[in-house]
Scaffold this motif. Structure first.
Motif, mmCIF file in Angstrom:
data_model
loop_
_atom_site.group_PDB
_atom_site.id
_atom_site.type_symbol
_atom_site.label_atom_id
_atom_site.label_comp_id
_atom_site.label_asym_id
_atom_site.label_seq_id
_atom_site.Cartn_x
_atom_site.Cartn_y
_atom_site.Cartn_z
ATOM 1 N N ASN A 5 -5.367 8.205 -3.019
ATOM 2 C CA ASN A 5 -4.698 6.952 -2.730
ATOM 3 C C ASN A 5 -4.133 6.941 -1.314
ATOM 4 O O ASN A 5 -3.422 7.854 -0.928
ATOM 5 N N ASN A 6 -4.457 5.897 -0.566
ATOM 6 C CA ASN A 6 -3.887 5.720 0.771
ATOM 7 C C ASN A 6 -3.031 4.474 0.879
ATOM 8 O O ASN A 6 -2.557 4.149 1.944
ATOM 9 N N MET A 7 -2.845 3.738 -0.210
ATOM 10 C CA MET A 7 -2.074 2.505 -0.152
ATOM 11 C C MET A 7 -0.586 2.820 -0.126
ATOM 12 O O MET A 7 -0.079 3.549 -0.972
ATOM 13 N N PHE A 8 0.096 2.263 0.868
ATOM 14 C CA PHE A 8 1.526 2.535 0.994
ATOM 15 C C PHE A 8 2.257 1.299 1.501
ATOM 16 O O PHE A 8 1.645 0.360 2.016
ATOM 17 N N VAL A 9 3.566 1.307 1.333
ATOM 18 C CA VAL A 9 4.463 0.310 1.906
ATOM 19 C C VAL A 9 5.579 1.073 2.595
ATOM 20 O O VAL A 9 5.858 2.225 2.263
ATOM 21 N N ILE A 10 6.207 0.439 3.569
ATOM 22 C CA ILE A 10 7.330 1.061 4.263
ATOM 23 C C ILE A 10 8.577 0.265 3.931
ATOM 24 O O ILE A 10 8.630 -0.949 4.134
ATOM 25 N N ILE A 11 9.567 0.962 3.381
ATOM 26 C CA ILE A 11 10.850 0.347 3.024
ATOM 27 C C ILE A 11 11.941 1.164 3.687
ATOM 28 O O ILE A 11 12.032 2.385 3.475
ATOM 29 N N ASP A 12 12.766 0.523 4.501
ATOM 30 C CA ASP A 12 13.856 1.205 5.210
ATOM 31 C C ASP A 12 13.349 2.448 5.943
ATOM 32 O O ASP A 12 13.924 3.540 5.850
#
Length: 161
Positions: free
Chosen positions: A50-57
């Motif tokens: 898996n390479n799907m990511f989100v950036i939070i803070d």
């Protein structure tokens, strides 16, 4: 369980749940489809596929393949009188109960949809060690065993759907 597939530079398919309590106390990605919300569990640990990511803070979180997270419940006690109660969210699925008094037994049970459950683990001198799991007045699991010599324990873990 809903599913989302992403294609492009990275391709992946991720399961989602419509019950936010299924993801535990983790970060999540909320996706609205047809006026209904679904949730994917996020973690800082990168899955191999898996390479799907989100950036939070300023922190990178990867979308996990399985949205459901259940931390095993484990409790142990000596044979003095005791009564221990736990209230837990049980996501739908199959559960394994390991219960030790004089020897270890394993049992399973399945619940078709998530529910709040009460676990009662108790012992009174002269009686059996009792482990009961129930919800809204219904018994999900019950076992009583003769006390051993040293210590008793149980572990409840989720085995999958």
């Amino acid at each position: 369980m809903a599913n989302i597939t992403v294609t492009g530079a990275s391709t992946g398919s991720f399961n989602m749940t419509d019950e936010i309590r299924d993801i535990g106390n983790n970060k999540y990605l909320k996706v609205a489809m047809s006026d209904k919300s679904y949730y994917a569990r996020l973690s800082t640990e990168k899955p191999a596929n898996n390479n799907m990511f989100v950036i939070i803070d300023n922190t990178k979180y990867y979308v996990q393949q399985n949205p459901i997270l259940f931390e095993p419940v484990h409790y142990e006690h000596d044979y003095g009188n005791f009564e221990q109660r736990f209230t837990v969210w049980l996501p739908k699925g199959r559960y394994l109960v390991e219960f030790n008094t004089t020897n270890t037994t394993t049992d399973t049970f399945t619940i078709p949809s998530g529910l709040n459950a009460m676990i009662l683990y108790s012992y009174r001198r002269g009686n059996s060690v009792q482990l009961a799991i129930g919800s809204d007045g219904s018994r999900i699991f019950y076992k009583a065993r003769e006390a051993g010599r040293h210590q008793t324990w149980f572990t409840l873990s989720r085995q999958g759907d």
